[in-house]
Motif scaffolding. Structure first.
Motif, short mmCIF file in Angstrom:
data_model
loop_
_atom_site.label_atom_id
_atom_site.label_comp_id
_atom_site.label_asym_id
_atom_site.label_seq_id
_atom_site.Cartn_x
_atom_site.Cartn_y
_atom_site.Cartn_z
N GLY A 35 0.79 -1.21 0.00
CA GLY A 35 0.00 0.00 0.00
C GLY A 35 0.83 1.27 0.00
O GLY A 35 0.42 2.28 -0.56
N ARG A 36 2.01 1.24 0.61
CA ARG A 36 2.81 2.46 0.69
C ARG A 36 3.89 2.55 -0.38
O ARG A 36 4.50 3.60 -0.57
N ALA A 37 4.15 1.46 -1.11
CA ALA A 37 5.20 1.46 -2.13
C ALA A 37 4.73 2.21 -3.38
O ALA A 37 3.62 2.00 -3.87
N LEU A 38 5.58 3.07 -3.90
CA LEU A 38 5.24 3.85 -5.08
C LEU A 38 5.18 2.98 -6.34
O LEU A 38 4.49 3.32 -7.29
N PRO A 82 5.93 19.00 -15.05
CA PRO A 82 5.48 20.26 -14.45
C PRO A 82 5.50 20.28 -12.92
O PRO A 82 5.78 21.31 -12.31
N ASP A 83 5.21 19.12 -12.29
CA ASP A 83 5.18 19.06 -10.84
C ASP A 83 6.39 18.37 -10.23
O ASP A 83 6.41 18.07 -9.04
N GLY A 84 7.40 18.08 -11.07
CA GLY A 84 8.60 17.42 -10.57
C GLY A 84 8.44 15.94 -10.34
O GLY A 84 9.30 15.30 -9.75
N ARG A 85 7.33 15.38 -10.82
CA ARG A 85 7.07 13.94 -10.65
C ARG A 85 8.05 13.11 -11.46
O ARG A 85 8.44 13.46 -12.57
N HIS A 86 8.45 11.97 -10.89
CA HIS A 86 9.32 11.04 -11.59
C HIS A 86 8.56 10.38 -12.74
O HIS A 86 7.41 9.97 -12.57
N MET A 87 9.18 10.31 -13.92
CA MET A 87 8.52 9.76 -15.10
C MET A 87 9.46 8.84 -15.85
O MET A 87 10.67 9.09 -15.92
N CYS A 88 8.93 7.75 -16.40
CA CYS A 88 9.71 6.80 -17.20
C CYS A 88 9.18 6.79 -18.64
O CYS A 88 7.97 6.77 -18.86
N PHE A 125 2.96 -1.68 -8.44
CA PHE A 125 2.38 -2.20 -9.67
C PHE A 125 3.42 -2.85 -10.56
O PHE A 125 3.09 -3.58 -11.50
N ASP A 126 4.71 -2.60 -10.30
CA ASP A 126 5.78 -3.19 -11.10
C ASP A 126 6.08 -4.64 -10.70
O ASP A 126 6.74 -5.37 -11.45
N LEU A 127 5.65 -5.05 -9.52
CA LEU A 127 5.94 -6.40 -9.06
C LEU A 127 5.15 -7.42 -9.88
O LEU A 127 3.98 -7.18 -10.21
N GLN A 186 9.84 8.17 1.00
CA GLN A 186 9.22 7.38 -0.05
C GLN A 186 9.65 5.92 0.10
O GLN A 186 10.74 5.62 0.58
N HIS A 187 8.77 5.03 -0.34
CA HIS A 187 9.01 3.59 -0.23
C HIS A 187 8.91 2.96 -1.62
O HIS A 187 8.01 3.27 -2.39
N GLU A 188 9.83 2.04 -1.90
CA GLU A 188 9.82 1.30 -3.16
C GLU A 188 10.06 -0.18 -2.84
O GLU A 188 10.80 -0.50 -1.91
N LEU A 189 9.45 -1.06 -3.62
CA LEU A 189 9.60 -2.50 -3.42
C LEU A 189 10.17 -3.16 -4.66
O LEU A 189 9.80 -2.80 -5.79
#
Length: 259
Positions: free
Chosen positions: A24-27, A233-239, A30-32, A92-95
């Motif tokens: 729930g807290r990992a950004l 525009p908001d500094g969000r990380h993008m791939c 959905f990649d897993l 921030q949390h990543e898994l």
């Protein structure tokens, strides 16, 4: 056993609750792989342990290994990266499913707040700020130094699927490429470019280019070029993901002209 350093939850929480909290807290949950999540949902017990920690004046980075015991006696791990390199220093949390993936993610984090980047002219004098974009364009055009390709068989078809799934650009590789990459059995990741540069008044953005090289069952090779940046525009990380290096570098140059 839960990690004694983490006091944000009930130390006697169930394994099901523990997994839900992590996802729930990992950004990037959905990649897993879906198959991994399905297996973890059957876990009977879990244990969390601190794997590594780095703290400096501006950056805090911690890695945890969460291990789950399955009904068939097997053990599966999730690797969690916790850091404060996001906007406004928020945690921030990543898994990640593999140790190599969390190591790569940790290596991508900036060393601290960006102070901009400078360069010199041929005569040794500092380059003018107005030349930042021209300098970035020159750097983007540099060829990648030849490096030996050390392919690693490591669920490579699923790795390709996850790279394609996180791409947000409309001109990302299509279904034909995705079908070919289902035959991948080994891969190698190379960082081809990494730089911070100003994109608008008072704000810097990070640009990183990775080549994901895949070896297919028929002996052929396929590369995906992944651009990671914060020139949004908001500094969000993008791939963004492209099929060739030139398109990826042109995209980075285009994004650097936000200002």
């Amino acid at each position: 056993m839960n990690d004694p350093r983490d006091h944000s939850h009930d130390p006697f929480e169930t394994t099901e609750t523990h997994l839900e909290r992590l996802l729930g807290r990992a950004l990037n949950s959905f990649d897993l792989p879906d198959s991994l999540i399905e297996r973890l949902e059957t876990a009977l017990a879990h244990s969390s342990a601190l794997y590594s920690s780095h703290h400096s004046a501006s950056l805090h980075r911690t890695t945890y290994r969460h291990t789950y015991l399955l009904p068939d006696g097997a053990a599966l791990s999730l690797w969690e990266l916790v850091h404060n390199s996001g906007r406004d220093g928020a945690e921030q949390h990543e898994l990640y499913a593999e140790e190599a993936e969390v190591r790569l993610a940790a290596s991508r984090l900036p060393a601290g707040p960006s102070l901009g980047w400078t360069a010199e002219n041929a005569d040794g004098t500092p380059a003018e700020e107005d030349g930042d974009l021209e300098l970035l364009s020159a750097l983007l055009a540099r060829p990648i130094p030849a490096q030996p390709r050390m392919y690693v068989p490591d669920n490579s078809a699923d790795h390709a699927r996850r790279v394609l799934r996180r791409a947000e650009n409309a001109d990302r590789p299509g279904e034909a490429t995705a079908r070919r990459l289902r035959l991948a059995f080994a891969h190698h990741i190379t960082q081809a470019f990494g730089r911070q540069c100003p994109v608008d008044a008072g704000r810097d953005a990070g640009f990183t280019l990775y080549e994901h090289q895949f070896l297919l069952l028929d002996g052929s090779e396929v590369s995906l070029w992944e651009v990671e940046h914060t020139a949004t525009p908001d500094g969000r990380h993008m791939c963004e993901v492209y099929e060739d290096e030139r398109a990826a570098r042109e995209a980075m140059e285009s994004r650097s002209r936000v200002r």
